[in-house]
Design a protein around this motif. Sequence first.
Motif, PDB file in Angstrom:
ATOM      1  N   UNK A   1     -17.037 -20.610  82.420  1.00 33.60           N
ATOM      2  CA  UNK A   1     -17.843 -20.271  81.317  1.00 33.60           C
ATOM      3  C   UNK A   1     -18.112 -18.847  81.429  1.00 33.60           C
ATOM      4  N   UNK A   2     -17.815 -18.109  80.302  1.00 32.92           N
ATOM      5  CA  UNK A   2     -18.040 -16.886  80.051  1.00 32.92           C
ATOM      6  C   UNK A   2     -19.617 -16.395  79.926  1.00 32.92           C
ATOM      7  N   UNK A   3     -20.175 -15.645  80.607  1.00 29.75           N
ATOM      8  CA  UNK A   3     -21.385 -15.439  80.418  1.00 29.75           C
ATOM      9  C   UNK A   3     -21.654 -14.071  79.380  1.00 29.75           C
ATOM     10  N   UNK A   4     -22.561 -14.258  78.384  1.00 30.37           N
ATOM     11  CA  UNK A   4     -22.710 -13.426  77.368  1.00 30.37           C
ATOM     12  C   UNK A   4     -23.537 -12.276  77.525  1.00 30.37           C
ATOM     13  N   UNK A   5     -23.575 -11.007  77.432  1.00 33.79           N
ATOM     14  CA  UNK A   5     -24.562 -10.092  77.754  1.00 33.79           C
ATOM     15  C   UNK A   5     -24.312  -9.036  76.768  1.00 33.79           C
TER      16      UNK A   5
END
Length: 310
Positions: A1-5
């Motif tokens: 899963x891509x972490x969003x920042x």
Amino acid sequence: MTEKLYVLGHPVGHSKSPAMYNAVYEKAGLNWHYGLMDLPTAAEAEAFLAARDFLSINITTPYKPQALAAADSQAASARLAHGANVLVNANGALIAYNTDGQGCVAYLEGAGVSFRGKSVVVCGTGPTSLSILHAVAQAGPAEVILVGRSKDRARDVLRIYVDELGALVGRTVDMPAFKEGHLSFAELYDRVNFKYGSYDTSRQAIAGADIIIDATPLGMNEGDGAPFDPALLSARQTVFDVVYGHGETALAHAARAAGCAFLDGAGMLVGQAVVTVGILRDITGEEALGMPEDELFSLMAAAAGFDLAR
């Protein structure tokens, strides 16, 4: 899963933060993506904060107070500044920090500026100014003078800061300095002389200061003037402007014309980003983010296109 920042603010289209942080996450081999969150209204910003659909965000003008209010816990850096420029989502709980001051002082000291025993003027009364004032005080100056458009406003803001600092010193174990040779919270509370004034009433203090830090947003818009009369500047002073990327500000032009040593906010942006990466490493446990600070600074400065040799 891509972490969003993200970087949250308005406007943020000029921000170099995505380039800087994504360069670090790519080198670290992390599936993290950093983007822009440009929200024109406070209502939109508050809804975004409430959704908590991010691993971490940086916050810029004008939403630092809203970010602080959205947090479940607040580091002393954010509490004393009355605004957060970093929120980290730790298993659903938001932790607030303010890395502006630490990043500013780290960059200036890396560029050869010494605060020890000096007279320092900090312009502005918002969260960025307070974060910088606190970090400067930890660097051991003789005095720090907070100046703004209104003397009463500067007095009230400084009084609240000093009172809250005293309360922290009185009820907790002394908080150590971030860096060797700096002052702890208790030491700066006892030793540093805090003063306040307005641009009109503090002309002598501005002219006599060794270091002047403009932490206002003046210069972000075309036609903005300097916060104070630039005729007060002299060649013996060091002048720092937090604004970067908007052309030469009126203060930058005046400081260079007066022969001052001048630095703009690009280095502070990178400096606070280095601190932020350290916070993320500590909270997430991602060992890949454990690069030396000098390596992080160089990597992020290059990604942003800044020439900031240290």
